[in-house]
Each structure stands twice: as C-alpha cells, then as structure tokens.
Write a protein that holds these residues in place. Sequence first.
Motif, mmCIF file in Angstrom:
data_model
loop_
_atom_site.group_PDB
_atom_site.id
_atom_site.type_symbol
_atom_site.label_atom_id
_atom_site.label_comp_id
_atom_site.label_asym_id
_atom_site.label_seq_id
_atom_site.Cartn_x
_atom_site.Cartn_y
_atom_site.Cartn_z
ATOM 1 N N GLY A 119 99.740 85.185 43.612
ATOM 2 C CA GLY A 119 101.371 84.345 44.329
ATOM 3 C C GLY A 119 100.911 83.958 45.802
ATOM 4 O O GLY A 119 101.025 83.680 46.544
ATOM 5 N N ALA A 120 98.926 83.307 45.592
ATOM 6 C CA ALA A 120 98.744 82.842 46.798
ATOM 7 C C ALA A 120 98.923 81.354 46.799
ATOM 8 O O ALA A 120 98.502 81.278 47.540
ATOM 9 C CB ALA A 120 97.314 83.951 47.069
ATOM 10 N N LEU A 121 99.089 80.593 45.098
ATOM 11 C CA LEU A 121 99.058 79.488 45.739
ATOM 12 C C LEU A 121 99.758 78.744 46.063
ATOM 13 O O LEU A 121 101.209 79.253 46.618
ATOM 14 C CB LEU A 121 98.585 79.241 43.902
ATOM 15 C CG LEU A 121 97.479 79.410 43.315
ATOM 16 C CD1 LEU A 121 97.815 79.059 41.741
ATOM 17 C CD2 LEU A 121 96.559 79.282 43.596
ATOM 18 N N PRO A 122 99.801 77.622 46.387
ATOM 19 C CA PRO A 122 100.779 77.012 46.653
ATOM 20 C C PRO A 122 101.917 76.310 46.035
ATOM 21 O O PRO A 122 101.253 76.459 44.490
ATOM 22 C CB PRO A 122 100.500 75.558 47.967
ATOM 23 C CG PRO A 122 98.498 75.589 46.995
ATOM 24 C CD PRO A 122 98.518 76.936 46.377
ATOM 25 N N GLU A 123 103.130 75.866 46.113
ATOM 26 C CA GLU A 123 104.179 75.469 44.563
ATOM 27 C C GLU A 123 103.545 74.416 43.872
ATOM 28 O O GLU A 123 103.549 74.894 42.255
ATOM 29 C CB GLU A 123 105.255 75.518 45.579
ATOM 30 C CG GLU A 123 106.421 75.600 44.511
ATOM 31 C CD GLU A 123 107.974 74.918 45.074
ATOM 32 O OE1 GLU A 123 108.168 75.272 46.544
ATOM 33 O OE2 GLU A 123 108.822 74.741 44.268
ATOM 34 N N ASN A 182 101.060 76.370 41.175
ATOM 35 C CA ASN A 182 101.934 76.910 40.258
ATOM 36 C C ASN A 182 102.911 76.631 39.528
ATOM 37 O O ASN A 182 103.012 77.157 37.923
ATOM 38 C CB ASN A 182 102.727 78.216 41.728
ATOM 39 C CG ASN A 182 102.706 79.066 42.281
ATOM 40 O OD1 ASN A 182 101.236 79.149 41.794
ATOM 41 N ND2 ASN A 182 103.512 79.530 43.372
ATOM 42 N N LEU A 183 103.140 75.376 40.209
ATOM 43 C CA LEU A 183 104.007 74.257 38.885
ATOM 44 C C LEU A 183 103.095 73.732 37.262
ATOM 45 O O LEU A 183 103.674 74.065 36.607
ATOM 46 C CB LEU A 183 104.918 73.804 40.388
ATOM 47 C CG LEU A 183 105.528 72.393 38.786
ATOM 48 C CD1 LEU A 183 106.603 73.378 38.282
ATOM 49 C CD2 LEU A 183 106.031 70.933 39.333
ATOM 50 N N SER A 234 107.408 72.737 48.511
ATOM 51 C CA SER A 234 107.267 72.443 49.916
ATOM 52 C C SER A 234 105.594 73.653 49.480
ATOM 53 O O SER A 234 105.266 73.613 48.743
ATOM 54 C CB SER A 234 107.479 73.896 50.081
ATOM 55 O OG SER A 234 107.601 75.109 49.001
ATOM 56 N N GLY A 235 105.621 73.110 51.205
ATOM 57 C CA GLY A 235 103.732 73.673 51.379
ATOM 58 C C GLY A 235 102.750 72.513 51.432
ATOM 59 O O GLY A 235 102.841 71.204 51.422
#
Lengths: 194, 216
Positions: free
Chosen positions: B19-23, B26-27, B125-126
């Motif tokens: 869970g450390a990646l920017p959104e 992740n997408l 976000s991010g």
Amino acid sequence: MRGRPKPGAYDTTMTQTIPDTDWAAHLQRVHTHRDQNAFAALFAHFAPRVKGFLIRSGASEPLAEECTQEVMATVWHKAHLFDGSRAGVSTWIFTIARNKRIDALRKQRRPEPEEVTWGPEEEPDQTDVLALQQDTRKLAIALAQLPEKQRILIERAYFADLSHSEIAEETGLPLGTIKSRIRLALERLRHAMQ
Amino acid sequence: MGQINHHLSDQLLIGYAAGALPEAFNLVVATHISLCDECRARLGSFETVGGCLLDSGPAASVASDALVNTLKLIAEGPKEPPKVSRNRAGNVFPTPLHDYAGSDLSAVRWRPMGGGVRQARLATSGAATARLLYIPGGTHIPDHGHRGTEMTLVLQGAFRDETDRFGRGDIEIADQQMQHTPVAEPGAACICLAATDAPLKFNSLIPRIAQPFLRI
C-alpha cells in the motif's frame, strides 16, 4: 484468551517452529455461527498486531486504536468472503489493515483488481487450503531467517509505508544498495519456497 | 485474452501489496492484475509476506474496552455496501477503471493532443498522475524521455517501440534512462492507461512548450 497452539482440523504436519492456531476454523465459526468466542480469540491475537502495524505506519495512538476496531469489525462483516485456498488468515487481515491505512492515513481511494470468479459458490478444496497454510508457514520461517539487513528493509517496505527512494533518504543507504538487498531477500525467499 | 508478455516488476508489486504506491500507480497495477493471472498470483505471494510480517510483528496493547467497542461497531452493521464488480464480457475497461474513467470507452471525455492523438486525465490524489491515451493506428507518440517512472498499460490495439511489441494487458515500465519512440500498430487505435510520477520531457521544441498547457 491467547489461543495455545493446537493442531488445526486439516493439519497433520505441524511444525514445531511456529505455533499456529487454526485461525481459518475460527473465522469459519464467525461466519457460520456468528460465534463471539471465536471472534474474541481472533481479536486477542490480531487486534494488537494490527494496532502495532498502524502505529509503525505513522498513526497516532488514538487513530490506531480506532482503525484497529474498524479493521476487526470488517473481519467480522467480511468473514464470508474469506477463502482459505487463496490466502491465509493473517494475509487476509493484513490486506484489510493495509486498505484501512490507505483510507485513513493517506486519504486515498484504493483501486482493487477485478474479482476472479471461480464458478458458483465453490467450496475451497481442503488440499489447496492445507498447501497454502504450509507455504505460508515456510515463508514465515524463511523471513525469520533472512540476514538482519535484508529483513529490516523488507519490513520497512511493508510497515513504514515508504517507497524505495524514501527508504534511501531515511537510512542514508544508496538506492542501489536498497534495491539489491531487497532483491537478495526475495531470491532467498524464492529459494526457500522451492 | 492473448498472451501477456510484459509484467509488473517485483518493486511495483511489493509497493502495491504494502500500500505504498501513489493512487495513479495503484490504478495501473490493479488494472493490469485484472488482466494477468501471473501477476495476480505473484501479488498473492507478496501479500503473504505482509501477512507473515503482521503475524510476527510488534504488537501494541489495545484499550481494555476494545473488544466490547468492536462488537458494538459490528452490531451497527457494515459501513460500506458490498461491491458488485461484475464486468461485461469484452469490455475494454477492467473494473478498477470504472471508478475513474466510466464504465466503458464511450464514457471517456477525450482532449486532442495533435496528430490524432487524444488523452483524458483521470483524477487521482497524490504526486503521480494517470491518463488514458488514444493513438490512431500507425501514429507515433511524440519522442520523449522520462524524469520519473512511467507505466503504460495497453488496453486495446498494440504499440511497438525500440524494445518490443506491447499488446492488450502488456505493461511497459520506463525510467529516467529510457528514450523511446512508441508507434501504434497499423489498424485499430491503440488505447493505453498511463501513469507517471513526474511530467514527461519531450525532446522536440514544440511539445515541450505545449506541455504545461496540455497538462501532459
């Protein structure tokens, strides 16, 4: 309340190295009987670990407490979605805690992969469940046996919510060193799993 | 589904598992995994590492009334309604994209970038940004290098660059060192989901001037 190690229902090859309660059976009882005692045992084991994880990820004590209770409530509500042939209980709870961290600490949405459909409400094959439990145990042992330098970096990558370059900034180690230590750690884990 | 030849790196899979990646990243990871059983299985292994670390990790004592409070929370019922993520067969968009780009291609609001190339920025976000790219068959994407990491996932059609061919489900991960000139294969338009953690740097003058305006 802490459950003493006891052999699980389908478990015939207990290793002595890691005490292992059959959490999958507890979760099953939560799902089928709304069993509060089984839930209390899961809670006693996992809630402090989830809270420790959230605090190490940068949550304040009160926020970690609140999030832990929400994570454990989600464990109850989603117990029917747990599939022991695809993940162990600790892995499944880890993903719930991780998602809570992204939601509560980073205030981000979390895109999830499309669900795989395995056919109509198929019961997980107990051979698969057992194989997965054994693999998980092997992996836990291999992780515990990693050289300290490698293990610390793996822990940081998972717990501290840091990218590799942030770990580099924090530790003062060159990025290349971090990447190669993590790669070495993964090679050892892969070797142990063969 | 055709054969997928280009997969996610260990680094990205660990980042997603942790869970450390920017959104935006992740997408792209979630969309690739929706198409790729191999990376789904590898993700499972990396999540198991997380489970083992949780199990052996430091415990923090919870409040004395934590269990009672949790049972009260449970009695209130689930907070989020259960997600139904069934997808229509043959949809170009795997379900993770639906929340960002609409349920299929027809919902996308494209903006022209010149030369028939179109893009649509997706709200994440991010620090990293995500967008969809539409590249007509046979068209070059402007020559560019990278300042950060860029991930490009093919959803329809295919492109080629100096290294290889990339078809549906294939993901190209480019870093600072990489200079490349992707070309969409002749035929159907190539549609990609791309994410980057730094603005692209184009090598010819015009696109560079245009960059801040086009919000590439």
